[in-house]
Write a protein that holds these residues in place. Structure first.
Motif, short mmCIF file in Angstrom:
data_model
loop_
_atom_site.label_atom_id
_atom_site.label_comp_id
_atom_site.label_asym_id
_atom_site.label_seq_id
_atom_site.Cartn_x
_atom_site.Cartn_y
_atom_site.Cartn_z
N GLU A 131 2.06 12.29 -6.12
CA GLU A 131 2.66 12.74 -4.77
C GLU A 131 1.69 13.67 -4.06
O GLU A 131 1.76 13.89 -2.76
N ARG B 170 -5.10 2.21 -1.88
CA ARG B 170 -3.92 1.16 -1.70
C ARG B 170 -3.75 0.20 -2.90
O ARG B 170 -4.97 -0.27 -3.19
N LEU C 109 -0.40 12.24 -1.35
CA LEU C 109 0.27 11.54 -0.15
C LEU C 109 1.07 12.61 0.93
O LEU C 109 1.54 12.29 1.88
N TYR D 118 -7.45 7.51 -6.08
CA TYR D 118 -6.55 6.50 -5.97
C TYR D 118 -6.77 5.86 -4.45
O TYR D 118 -7.13 6.69 -3.42
N ASN E 248 3.86 -0.47 -11.58
CA ASN E 248 4.51 0.40 -11.71
C ASN E 248 4.08 1.74 -11.87
O ASN E 248 4.80 2.64 -12.38
N MET E 249 2.78 1.95 -11.42
CA MET E 249 2.23 3.23 -11.67
C MET E 249 1.94 3.71 -10.21
O MET E 249 1.35 3.21 -9.44
N LYS E 250 2.53 4.95 -9.77
CA LYS E 250 2.45 5.35 -8.42
C LYS E 250 1.36 6.34 -8.04
O LYS E 250 0.97 7.17 -9.12
N VAL E 251 0.64 6.32 -7.11
CA VAL E 251 -0.26 7.42 -6.49
C VAL E 251 0.45 8.72 -6.75
O VAL E 251 1.62 8.90 -6.24
N GLU F 20 0.15 1.85 -2.97
CA GLU F 20 0.82 3.12 -3.25
C GLU F 20 1.32 3.07 -4.63
O GLU F 20 1.35 3.84 -5.56
N VAL F 21 1.69 1.78 -5.12
CA VAL F 21 2.35 1.54 -6.31
C VAL F 21 1.44 0.42 -6.96
O VAL F 21 1.58 -0.86 -6.40
N TYR F 22 1.05 0.51 -8.20
CA TYR F 22 0.41 -0.77 -8.93
C TYR F 22 0.72 -0.79 -10.42
O TYR F 22 0.84 0.21 -11.00
#
Length: 266
Positions: free
Chosen positions: A197, A186, A200, A184, A192-195, A188-190
């Motif tokens: 946790e 940048r 991070l 993954y 509506n899908m988040k990297v 962090e959100v694409y």
């Protein structure tokens, strides 16, 4: 490493060696490349390099004489420069299956001479006289031996010292018998899908364990044959084997009772 490519269409391979990481490796003197145009060794004014096969049948075969002369020139140049006899590889659908272990083996050679076939193939006498090994890049037929040669070149040159960071090779697909973990970057959100946790968190040990589990999970799901092969060969350590057992036993995605031979236990 030096790559010498025997081809009827040197422009195909020339473009590859002039681009990207390969061009940088050549500029740094790590890789050398030479294309030998087989047509330059045809003796008639039409530069003929193919003819009909004896015994009949469809298509044309590459002629023995220009191929043999081209190979003699390539081998003679290597020996004249004091480099010894290179390994001669013919790309052929009937050759040894090419995989990462073969790539590592070939990457250890000082020079590879790659013979690119066309048409219905190559006169067998050339193979018998000059070729050390036939290699197949897959169970399918290509019209261009150059495409197969480039696959071999691309998978071997990157394994040579100083071409790519050694760390980049350690956790990619097929290293250690497993596929690579999901990656993954940048934003962090694409869509509506988040990297995840954990990536991070900055917690290196948690990240290491997550990546290892994801590698095993992906391999169990997509290539259980690699898991079977790794276990049979004693390739995996205690941590990996423990994760394999836990994932395989607790998830129907992997067949529940996989015996790591690609089949379900009876």
């Amino acid at each position: 490493m030096r790559y010498t490519v025997l081809t009827l269409f040197p422009e195909i391979t020339d473009a590859f060696f002039a681009s990207s990481i390969m061009a940088k490796a050549i500029k740094r003197g790590i890789i050398e490349y030479r294309a030998v145009n087989i047509r330059d060794f045809a003796r008639d004014r039409h530069k003929t390099c193919d003819d009909a096969p004896y015994g009949g049948g469809p298509g044309m075969l590459m002629l023995a004489e220009p191929l043999g002369l081209a190979l003699e020139a390539a081998l003679g140049a290597a020996q004249g420069e004091g480099r010894g006899r290179p390994r001669v590889v013919c790309l052929s659908p009937s050759g040894r299956p090419f995989d990462q272990s073969v790539a590592k083996e070939l990457a250890g050679q000082a020079e590879l001479v790659l013979l690119c076939g066309r048409y219905e193939g190559i006169d067998q006498r050339v193979i018998d006289l000059y070729v050390d090994e036939e290699i197949s890049v897959g169970d399918y037929v290509l019209s261009s031996g150059e495409v197969a040669a480039l696959a071999v070149i691309d998978s071997t040159y990157r394994l040579i010292d100083r071409v790519i960071s050694g760390q980049s090779l350690e956790e990619e697909s097929f290293s250690g018998g497993l596929l690579e973990y999901p990656q993954y970057t940048r934003p962090e959100v694409y869509a509506n899908m988040k990297v995840p946790e954990v990536l991070l968190s900055g917690h290196h040990e948690r990240i290491r364990k997550w990546r290892l589990e994801k590698r095993i999970e992906k391999t169990l799901c997509r290539r259980p044959d690699l898991i079977s092969r790794g276990r049979e060969g004693g390739l995996f350590d205690e941590e990996i084997n423990r994760i394999i057992d836990g994932l395989a036993a607790n998830s129907t995605r992997f067949g529940g009772g996989l015996d790591f031979q690609g089949e379900e236990n009876e």
